[in-house]
Design an enzyme around this catalytic site. Structure first.
Site, PDB file in Angstrom:
ATOM      1  N   GLU A  60       0.816  -1.226   0.000  1.00 14.52           N
ATOM      2  CA  GLU A  60       0.000   0.000   0.000  1.00 14.52           C
ATOM      3  C   GLU A  60       0.846   1.272   0.000  1.00 14.52           C
ATOM      4  O   GLU A  60       0.453   2.281  -0.582  1.00 14.52           O
ATOM      5  CB  GLU A  60      -0.968   0.006   1.186  1.00 14.52           C
ATOM      6  CG  GLU A  60      -2.245  -0.811   0.955  1.00 14.52           C
ATOM      7  CD  GLU A  60      -2.048  -2.299   1.217  1.00 14.52           C
ATOM      8  OE1 GLU A  60      -0.978  -2.677   1.723  1.00 14.52           O
ATOM      9  OE2 GLU A  60      -2.969  -3.075   0.911  1.00 14.52           O
ATOM     10  N   ASP A  85      -9.770   0.221   5.714  1.00 13.87           N
ATOM     11  CA  ASP A  85      -8.991  -0.131   6.912  1.00 13.87           C
ATOM     12  C   ASP A  85      -7.495  -0.160   6.589  1.00 13.87           C
ATOM     13  O   ASP A  85      -6.656   0.126   7.449  1.00 13.87           O
ATOM     14  CB  ASP A  85      -9.401  -1.510   7.424  1.00 13.87           C
ATOM     15  CG  ASP A  85     -10.908  -1.678   7.468  1.00 13.87           C
ATOM     16  OD1 ASP A  85     -11.480  -1.691   8.558  1.00 13.87           O
ATOM     17  OD2 ASP A  85     -11.525  -1.782   6.376  1.00 13.87           O
ATOM     18  N   PHE A  86      -7.167  -0.538   5.354  1.00 14.30           N
ATOM     19  CA  PHE A  86      -5.756  -0.666   4.963  1.00 14.30           C
ATOM     20  C   PHE A  86      -5.070   0.698   4.820  1.00 14.30           C
ATOM     21  O   PHE A  86      -3.851   0.773   4.672  1.00 14.30           O
ATOM     22  CB  PHE A  86      -5.593  -1.438   3.644  1.00 14.30           C
ATOM     23  CG  PHE A  86      -6.278  -2.786   3.589  1.00 14.30           C
ATOM     24  CD1 PHE A  86      -6.766  -3.397   4.742  1.00 14.30           C
ATOM     25  CD2 PHE A  86      -6.436  -3.444   2.384  1.00 14.30           C
ATOM     26  CE1 PHE A  86      -7.406  -4.635   4.691  1.00 14.30           C
ATOM     27  CE2 PHE A  86      -7.072  -4.677   2.314  1.00 14.30           C
ATOM     28  CZ  PHE A  86      -7.559  -5.274   3.468  1.00 14.30           C
ATOM     29  N   HIS A 129     -12.151  -4.982   8.430  1.00 19.01           N
ATOM     30  CA  HIS A 129     -12.549  -4.801   7.026  1.00 19.01           C
ATOM     31  C   HIS A 129     -13.889  -4.077   6.933  1.00 19.01           C
ATOM     32  O   HIS A 129     -14.589  -4.216   5.935  1.00 19.01           O
ATOM     33  CB  HIS A 129     -12.647  -6.155   6.302  1.00 19.01           C
ATOM     34  CG  HIS A 129     -11.319  -6.787   6.002  1.00 19.01           C
ATOM     35  ND1 HIS A 129     -10.492  -7.257   6.981  1.00 19.01           N
ATOM     36  CD2 HIS A 129     -10.670  -7.006   4.823  1.00 19.01           C
ATOM     37  CE1 HIS A 129      -9.393  -7.773   6.420  1.00 19.01           C
ATOM     38  NE2 HIS A 129      -9.471  -7.625   5.117  1.00 19.01           N
TER      39      HIS A 129
END
Lengths: 325, 357
Positions: A60, A85-86, A129
């Site tokens: 990411e 969330d990431f 998630h």
């Protein structure tokens, strides 16, 4: 008019802009060959090829770094972060780098990029998630924050975000991907920073965002038929820029404000809206502001637990009817 | 490019040649670098050395606030890589970035003025020491969060690949950066996408206050990781401006040919502590002294003499640079503090800061 799903509108919005501007490129995990884990980007690889639609490793920071570096040197990248969330693993690039570069350099750098991400709960994915993190982005100066609730808004606002010269965080509510809606034919470009009044009523103004918008509308119908309360429903659509003119106008009209948000209680966007209305519309208010939020807990996974946690139409009806007479 | 021998060899050559200056002078015409470029390197080394020393003096006079990370000792890395660049190549560096910004041609008063928080600063006082940027010179930012700018440099390289411009992105970072995730994410993606980016590790033996060897699983923090990304191990003497220059040329040629990224570890040493607050007490006795013997600036002065370049020319450049530093200092001191109007400028592309209507 064509009927599209929310997920189809994502691909349509991206395709519309990639067709008109060669500098628009798209990168992320599983976005190309797989068409996206939510199937929101199906067909883009086939139409635009692997040079413009690039599958990435699970990296990411590299994805958003690539977006930033390419944006500041002349491209207009769209980066996908699969689940919002990431964003926590690449928040440095978002909050410290992308958001601050123009200001810190005295305007030397431009950052025309879009970060798309699947946000919010309702899909039984559990606490890592399912978060609704648009308020994280709202807190950082230098980021525009958009969260559409309908397929037409997805397409029009996504096009506007891609054309915008500033970084835009585009939060797609993942439980809305299957919903259908009418989308005007031909080129569609909306305007960032504009709220929409979706229902008109004299008794209370409900401000909602993304998946909370259909729930607010449903609640408004029940409030009307069962409690004789007529609600105005405002879809904020964009948190930054925030259409405070519409919020203040619609709140002054009814004298009551309700905010409905998926965020956990503390520092959700509703708190900022409540603060603005209290500061600037205090003498127009007929009663306290009502904030309806998820409790201040991580979101649980099981059907019953998640449903009881996120604001539902029933809960909106209950809270509004109890507090407004 | 194969693994390169460390400092000792080149140094030995230089020392040996010093005894027979005239023979060396005769071969000058066939030298791959040449006098003109060597004098450019010399000027660049001096500009960095004198500006950094001036920055240190201005600290002591309390004219520079906040923190600052001097690059005294790292001059050859910046001078070598920047001198080998084309004008439109892009530099990305860290909070220890004064040297890289100067080496791309940003003005001394732009750098010193920024450190002093004056209107004449490169960022008009909005960024400070750790964020020096001069887009017009290809100095695409100094990044103060370890690791962040490796993926960003990789992204810029994506632009040049996509648009076939031939531009190379050069990304400088310290040894400590090799242990953060972004380093590995950027290396992998740059290698997979074959991007024209050159990653340059300035290994000065310490990540902030801690010896890099104490916290790293391999001996060469960058060089020994190169194989993980299908890249050759390149470890060079970062205090030898010629060796840096030659290595840079090779890496840029590879990048421009479409053959992908390079990872280069330059062995060097910072003469001062990590930052303004650090006296560097953790360094074992004698270490600094040993490295001062390899100081890239006097070493290059000797090199120029070895090549038969007139002492007057060598000293003349030094004097000229010192004079420029004096002028830049005076300009910076005389420059007004930034207008308060700047506070509410340039969050957005429209020049403003509005978040609501």
């Amino acid at each position: 008019m064509a009927e599209l799903t929310y997920r189809e509108a994502v691909a349509e919005g991206i395709a519309q802009e990639m067709r008109r501007d060669e500098d628009v490129v798209f990168l992320g995990e599983d976005i190309g060959a797989a068409g996206g884990v939510f199937k929101a980007t199906v067909g883009l690889l086939k139409e635009f090829g692997p040079v413009r639609v690039r599958d990435t490793p699970i990296s990411e920071q590299a994805i958003l770094g690539a977006a930033m570096g390419s944006a500041m040197t002349g491209l207009k990248p769209i980066a996908e972060i699969m689940f919002s969330d990431f964003l926590a693993v690449c928040w440095d690039i978002v909050a410290n780098e992308i958001a601050k570069a123009r200001y810190m350099t005295g305007g030397q750098m431009s950052m025309p990029l879009v970060i798309r991400t699947a946000n919010g709960g309702g899909s039984r994915f559990g606490a890592q998630h399912s978060q609704s993190v648009e308020n994280w982005a709202m807190m950082v100066p230098g980021l525009k924050v958009v969260a559409p609730s309908t397929p037409a808004d997805v397409k029009g606002l996504l096009a506007a975000a891609i054309r915008d010269p500033d970084p835009v965080m585009f939060f797609e509510q993942k439980s809305l991907y299957p919903i259908k809606g009418e989308v005007p034919d031909g080129e569609l470009v909306d305007e960032l920073g504009t709220a929409k009044v979706l229902r008109d009523g004299d008794d209370v103004t409900i401000c909602a965002l993304a998946a909370m918008v259909p729930r607010a509308i449903q609640a408004a119908e029940i409030l009307s038929s069962e409690h004789g309360i007529e609600a105005t429903v405002v879809d904020l659509r964009s948190l930054v820029p925030l259409d405070t003119k519409t919020i203040l106008r619609e709140t002054a009209k009814t004298g009551r404000l309700v905010t409905v948000e998926e965020n956990p209680r503390l520092c959700g966007w509703g708190a900022e809206v409540a603060s603005i209305v209290a500061d600037e519309n205090f003498w127009d208010l007929d009663g306290p502001v009502i904030r309806i939020t998820t409790p201040h807990i991580p979101l649980p996974a099981a059907d019953e637990l998640e449903d009881a946690t996120m604001p539902s139409a029933d809960r909106i009806v209950r809270e509004v009817s109890e507090k407004i007479d | 490019m194969a693994s390169k021998p460390k400092a000792a060899k080149g140094e030995g050559r230089a020392k040996a040649s010093r005894k027979k200056t005239s023979a060396k002078a005769k071969s000058l015409a066939n030298d791959d670098i040449g006098e003109e470029t060597r004098l450019k390197l010399w000027r660049s080394l001096l500009e960095i050395r004198h500006v950094e020393q001036r920055a240190y003096d201005l600290f002591l006079q309390n004219l520079i606030k906040g923190t600052s990370h001097l690059a005294l000792g790292h001059e050859a890395v910046a001078a070598g890589f920047a001198t080998a660049m084309e004008k439109d190549d892009w530099t990305f560096c860290t909070y220890r970035g004064h040297h890289h910004t100067l080496a791309r041609g940003a003005s001394m008063e732009g750098v010193l003025g920024e450190l002093m928080g004056r209107e004449c600063g490169l960022l008009q006082g909005k960024g400070g020491s750790m964020h020096l940027t001069s887009v017009e010179h290809g100095a695409m930012g100094s990044y103060a969060i370890i690791g962040a700018h490796l993926p960003i440099a990789m992204g810029a390289a994506w632009t040049s690949q996509y648009k076939s411009t031939g531009q190379v992105s050069v990304c400088f970072f310290g040894d400590g950066t090799t242990n953060i995730g972004a380093f590995h994410e950027a290396l992998n993606m740059a290698a997979v996408w074959k991007l024209p980016v050159v990653f340059v590790c300035e290994n000065n033996l310490y990540m902030e206050y801690t010896p890099i060897g104490d916290v790293t699983a391999v001996e060469n923090p960058a060089g020994d990781r190169a194989g993980s990304y299908g890249l050759p191990k390149i470890v060079i003497d970062g205090n030898d401006a010629d060796e840096v220059y030659r290595t840079a040329q090779e890496a840029y040629a590879k990048a421009r040919a479409g053959d992908g990224p390079s990872l280069i570890e330059c062995l060097t040493y910072r003469h001062s502590g990590h930052s303004r607050a650090d006296p560097g007490d953790y360094r074992p006795p004698g270490e600094l002294e040993a490295w001062l013997k390899k100081d890239p600036v006097p070493r290059y002065r000797d090199r120029l003499a070895d090549f038969g370049i007139d002492k007057k020319v060598i000293d003349g450049i030094d004097e000229k640079v010192m004079q420029q530093v004096e002028e830049a200092t005076e300009i910076s001191k005389a420059s007004p503090t930034p207008s308060l109007e700047l506070i509410e400028k340039d969050v957005w592309a429209d020049g403003g800061v509005a978040w609501r209507n």
